[in-house]
Design a protein around this motif. Structure first.
Motif, PDB file in Angstrom:
ATOM      1  N   GLU A  36       0.755  -1.253   0.007  1.00  0.00           N
ATOM      2  CA  GLU A  36       0.165   0.021   0.007  1.00  0.00           C
ATOM      3  C   GLU A  36       0.810   1.223  -0.062  1.00  0.00           C
ATOM      4  OE1 GLU A  36      -3.730   0.551   0.458  1.00  0.00           O
ATOM      5  OE2 GLU A  36      -3.316  -0.985  -0.858  1.00  0.00           O
ATOM      6  N   ALA A  37       1.924   1.371   0.823  1.00  0.00           N
ATOM      7  CA  ALA A  37       2.649   2.329   0.977  1.00  0.00           C
ATOM      8  C   ALA A  37       3.370   2.575  -0.365  1.00  0.00           C
ATOM      9  CB  ALA A  37       3.741   1.980   1.956  1.00  0.00           C
ATOM     10  N   ARG A  38       3.820   1.616  -1.145  1.00  0.00           N
ATOM     11  CA  ARG A  38       4.510   1.716  -2.458  1.00  0.00           C
ATOM     12  C   ARG A  38       3.332   1.730  -3.571  1.00  0.00           C
ATOM     13  NH1 ARG A  38       7.517  -2.760  -0.604  1.00  0.00           N
ATOM     14  NH2 ARG A  38       5.930  -4.246  -1.762  1.00  0.00           N
ATOM     15  N   PHE A  39       2.228   1.921  -3.421  1.00  0.00           N
ATOM     16  CA  PHE A  39       1.154   2.247  -4.286  1.00  0.00           C
ATOM     17  C   PHE A  39       1.224   1.315  -5.452  1.00  0.00           C
ATOM     18  CE2 PHE A  39       1.491   6.209  -1.957  1.00  0.00           C
ATOM     19  CZ  PHE A  39       0.043   6.331  -1.574  1.00  0.00           C
ATOM     20  N   GLU A  40       1.426  -0.148  -4.980  1.00  0.00           N
ATOM     21  CA  GLU A  40       1.559  -1.200  -6.003  1.00  0.00           C
ATOM     22  C   GLU A  40       0.262  -1.385  -6.794  1.00  0.00           C
ATOM     23  OE1 GLU A  40       3.453  -4.791  -5.014  1.00  0.00           O
ATOM     24  OE2 GLU A  40       5.130  -3.779  -4.148  1.00  0.00           O
ATOM     25  N   GLY A  41       0.197  -1.615  -8.181  1.00  0.00           N
ATOM     26  CA  GLY A  41      -1.035  -1.688  -8.860  1.00  0.00           C
ATOM     27  C   GLY A  41      -1.496  -0.486  -9.365  1.00  0.00           C
ATOM     28  N   TYR A  42      -0.773   0.815  -9.519  1.00  0.00           N
ATOM     29  CA  TYR A  42      -0.946   1.865  -9.814  1.00  0.00           C
ATOM     30  C   TYR A  42      -0.029   2.132 -11.072  1.00  0.00           C
ATOM     31  CZ  TYR A  42      -4.089   3.303  -6.169  1.00  0.00           C
ATOM     32  OH  TYR A  42      -5.143   3.535  -5.357  1.00  0.00           O
ATOM     33  N   ALA A  43      -0.326   2.947 -12.053  1.00  0.00           N
ATOM     34  CA  ALA A  43       0.712   3.346 -13.092  1.00  0.00           C
ATOM     35  C   ALA A  43       1.906   3.919 -12.446  1.00  0.00           C
ATOM     36  CB  ALA A  43       0.124   3.959 -13.980  1.00  0.00           C
ATOM     37  N   GLU A  83     -10.656  -1.018 -12.857  1.00  0.00           N
ATOM     38  CA  GLU A  83      -9.440  -1.022 -13.620  1.00  0.00           C
ATOM     39  C   GLU A  83      -9.855  -0.565 -14.792  1.00  0.00           C
ATOM     40  OE1 GLU A  83      -8.917  -5.213 -13.960  1.00  0.00           O
ATOM     41  OE2 GLU A  83      -8.207  -5.508 -11.944  1.00  0.00           O
ATOM     42  N   SER A  84     -11.168  -0.533 -15.231  1.00  0.00           N
ATOM     43  CA  SER A  84     -11.313   0.159 -16.545  1.00  0.00           C
ATOM     44  C   SER A  84     -11.381   1.680 -16.575  1.00  0.00           C
ATOM     45  CB  SER A  84     -12.986  -0.139 -16.848  1.00  0.00           C
ATOM     46  OG  SER A  84     -14.040   0.433 -15.989  1.00  0.00           O
ATOM     47  N   LEU A  85     -11.381   1.991 -15.461  1.00  0.00           N
ATOM     48  CA  LEU A  85     -11.026   3.706 -15.190  1.00  0.00           C
ATOM     49  C   LEU A  85      -9.766   4.054 -14.833  1.00  0.00           C
ATOM     50  CD1 LEU A  85     -14.085   4.520 -12.910  1.00  0.00           C
ATOM     51  CD2 LEU A  85     -14.010   4.818 -15.520  1.00  0.00           C
ATOM     52  N   GLY A  86      -8.860   2.827 -15.091  1.00  0.00           N
ATOM     53  CA  GLY A  86      -7.332   3.029 -14.857  1.00  0.00           C
ATOM     54  C   GLY A  86      -7.060   3.182 -13.325  1.00  0.00           C
ATOM     55  N   HIS A  87      -7.784   2.880 -12.462  1.00  0.00           N
ATOM     56  CA  HIS A  87      -7.680   3.522 -11.186  1.00  0.00           C
ATOM     57  C   HIS A  87      -7.116   5.176 -11.067  1.00  0.00           C
ATOM     58  CE1 HIS A  87      -7.869  -0.415  -9.543  1.00  0.00           C
ATOM     59  NE2 HIS A  87      -6.782  -0.999 -10.530  1.00  0.00           N
ATOM     60  N   GLY A  88      -8.165   5.796 -11.691  1.00  0.00           N
ATOM     61  CA  GLY A  88      -8.086   7.066 -12.111  1.00  0.00           C
ATOM     62  C   GLY A  88      -7.738   7.975 -10.793  1.00  0.00           C
ATOM     63  N   LEU A  89      -7.103   8.897 -11.007  1.00  0.00           N
ATOM     64  CA  LEU A  89      -6.728   9.655  -9.767  1.00  0.00           C
ATOM     65  C   LEU A  89      -7.855  10.971  -9.619  1.00  0.00           C
ATOM     66  CD1 LEU A  89      -2.773  10.460  -9.962  1.00  0.00           C
ATOM     67  CD2 LEU A  89      -4.060   8.816  -8.688  1.00  0.00           C
ATOM     68  N   LEU A  90      -8.359  11.432  -8.493  1.00  0.00           N
ATOM     69  CA  LEU A  90      -9.336  12.240  -8.534  1.00  0.00           C
ATOM     70  C   LEU A  90      -9.055  13.915  -8.483  1.00  0.00           C
ATOM     71  CD1 LEU A  90     -11.511  10.523  -5.477  1.00  0.00           C
ATOM     72  CD2 LEU A  90     -11.409  10.288  -7.910  1.00  0.00           C
ATOM     73  N   ALA A  91      -9.037  14.284  -9.526  1.00  0.00           N
ATOM     74  CA  ALA A  91      -8.452  15.851  -9.746  1.00  0.00           C
ATOM     75  C   ALA A  91      -9.666  16.812  -9.332  1.00  0.00           C
ATOM     76  CB  ALA A  91      -8.191  16.122 -11.498  1.00  0.00           C
ATOM     77  N   ARG A  92      -9.495  18.141  -8.660  1.00  0.00           N
ATOM     78  CA  ARG A  92     -10.224  18.736  -8.320  1.00  0.00           C
ATOM     79  C   ARG A  92     -10.978  19.559  -9.558  1.00  0.00           C
ATOM     80  NH1 ARG A  92      -6.883  22.198  -5.647  1.00  0.00           N
ATOM     81  NH2 ARG A  92      -6.730  23.486  -7.537  1.00  0.00           N
ATOM     82  N   ASP A  93     -10.072  19.831 -10.513  1.00  0.00           N
ATOM     83  CA  ASP A  93     -10.904  20.405 -11.851  1.00  0.00           C
ATOM     84  C   ASP A  93      -9.792  20.161 -12.898  1.00  0.00           C
ATOM     85  OD1 ASP A  93      -8.490  22.079 -11.441  1.00  0.00           O
ATOM     86  OD2 ASP A  93     -10.121  23.610 -10.541  1.00  0.00           O
ATOM     87  N   ALA A  94     -10.179  20.388 -14.243  1.00  0.00           N
ATOM     88  CA  ALA A  94      -8.958  20.132 -15.335  1.00  0.00           C
ATOM     89  C   ALA A  94      -7.755  20.771 -15.229  1.00  0.00           C
ATOM     90  CB  ALA A  94      -9.964  20.476 -16.665  1.00  0.00           C
ATOM     91  N   GLU A  95      -7.918  21.817 -14.579  1.00  0.00           N
ATOM     92  CA  GLU A  95      -6.560  22.700 -14.547  1.00  0.00           C
ATOM     93  C   GLU A  95      -5.647  22.143 -13.609  1.00  0.00           C
ATOM     94  OE1 GLU A  95      -3.423  24.989 -14.969  1.00  0.00           O
ATOM     95  OE2 GLU A  95      -5.121  24.975 -16.075  1.00  0.00           O
TER      96      GLU A  95
END
Length: 400
Positions: A36-43, A83-95
């Protein structure tokens, strides 16, 4: 004692087993915590942002970190959807997403989920045939661990998710959605075995790595932590039982030692009692012989005792007669005392009468003396009167 020793041995075995299990659980916790600390499984790019190696301002973690299934059976379906969402990161906005992408600078790829790019408005209605096979909608299958604002902004991602039983049901649901083109283009179908059907027509077949996903890893970490805590409590309990068992064993050993000592003491007392019994029998025999020897003397003593009893009886009768005579003498003495007292009373009465007569005589003599004095006084008065008469007669003679 053997039973207590067996309890101690079993307690020690249980304690060793619980310690081994706790060690294994701790190892799993450490391994999963490290993953978990190494965030394995993420790009690679996502790991750089999540680890803080790149500026992640405006990025609020990943979607996988923000949710958890409300039921364990939904885990594989949600894992495949994430997985289909790529384990996406939650951005505040597009910027914020563009700035984070620039920060990566070749550190790797990252997928971003941007709120303003998500579909808006209510989801299209489901055809009845499709609704009949849906187990749960995505919004009902997840529990949000992120703050309420994050939930509101990214909830549309799960409004388009439908959960069904298996792959066959997923395809039947897909065919049923064809009755409503808008729904067909909107909904993603995930089955409990990990099958995923997307609106674009892509089918992600169920795989074999059910426990390899990020949600599964978090679940296994929580289970390992709970197992470690349970094993630690069990170790404490087993240790306590072992201490109690050892204490009981020591207590029984002491009791055994005391029993052995008591038995030795009783054996010594038994031997002493047997010796005392033998000595008593010898003394009894000696006493019997001595009694036999003393029988004539005892008979003489018995005769003397009877004579003494007879003499004592005679003495007692004589004493009683003397006491009766003394009582009679005492009665006579009492009569004499009574007569003397009466005599004394009569004498006292005579003396009292004599004293009274003497007092009367004295009083009469005193009265007589008083009369004599009165007579003498009267005699003096008569003489004075005669003198006065003579003087008056003389005076009268002179006057005449």
């Amino acid at each position: 004692l053997a039973a207590a020793a067996g309890v101690v041995a079993r307690a020690g075995e249980r304690l060793s087993a619980e310690r081994a299990a706790e060690h294994a659980a701790s190892a799993r916790v450490e391994a999963l915590t490290a993953m978990e600390a190494r965030f394995e499984g993420y790009a690679a790019g996502a790991r750089a942002l999540l680890e803080g190696r790149a500026d992640a301002s405006g990025i609020n973690g990943s979607l996988s970190q923000a949710i958890e299934p409300v039921e364990a059976r939904y885990e594989a379906a949600l894992e495949r959807y994430l997985e289909s969402l790529g384990h996406g990161l939650l951005a505040r906005d597009a910027e914020a997403a563009r700035r984070a992408a620039r920060e990566l600078a070749g550190a790797g790829r990252a997928d971003f989920l941007i709120p303003e790019l998500l579909p808006g408005g209510p989801p299209p209605p489901l055809p009845d045939a499709a609704a009949a096979v849906v187990l749960a909608r995505g919004v009902d299958a997840v529990r949000w661990t992120a703050n309420g604002d994050t939930r509101v902004r990214f909830l549309p991602l799960f409004e388009r998710l439908l959960l069904v039983e298996d792959a066959g049901t997923a395809f039947r649901c897909r065919h049923a959605l064809a009755e409503a083109p808008e729904a067909e283009r909107f909904y993603v179908i995930a089955s409990l075995d990990g099958t995923l059907l997307e609106p674009a027509g892509r089918w992600r077949a169920a795989g074999s790595g059910a426990d390899d996903g990020l949600l599964a890893r978090r679940r296994r970490l929580a289970e390992a932590v709970a197992e470690r805590q349970r094993r630690r409590r069990a170790i404490a309990s087993a240790g306590h039982l072992a201490v109690l068992a050892k204490s009981e064993l020591r207590s029984r050993q002491r009791a055994l030692s005391e029993a052995v000592a008591r038995m030795s003491e009783l054996e010594a007392r038994y031997r002493a009692a047997r010796e005392a019994k033998a000595l008593g029998e010898q003394q009894a025999a000696h006493v019997a012989r001595r009694l036999q020897e003393l029988a004539p003397q005892i008979e003489e003593q018995e005769n003397a005792r009877e004579m003494a009893v007879s003499t004592a009886r005679t003495i007692e009768e004589t004493r009683l007669e003397i006491e009766a005579e003394l009582e009679r003498a005492a009665s006579r003495l009492e009569d004499v005392r009574t007569a003397i007292e009466r005599h004394e009373e009569a004498r006292a009465e005579q003396m009292s009468a004599r004293h009274a007569i003497e007092r009367e005589v004295a009083e009469a003599e005193a009265e007589l003396r008083a009369v004599e004095r009165e007579i003498e006084h009267l005699g003096g008065s008569e003489e004075a009167l005669d003198g006065a008469r003579t003087e008056r007669a003389a005076e009268g003679a002179r006057v005449g």
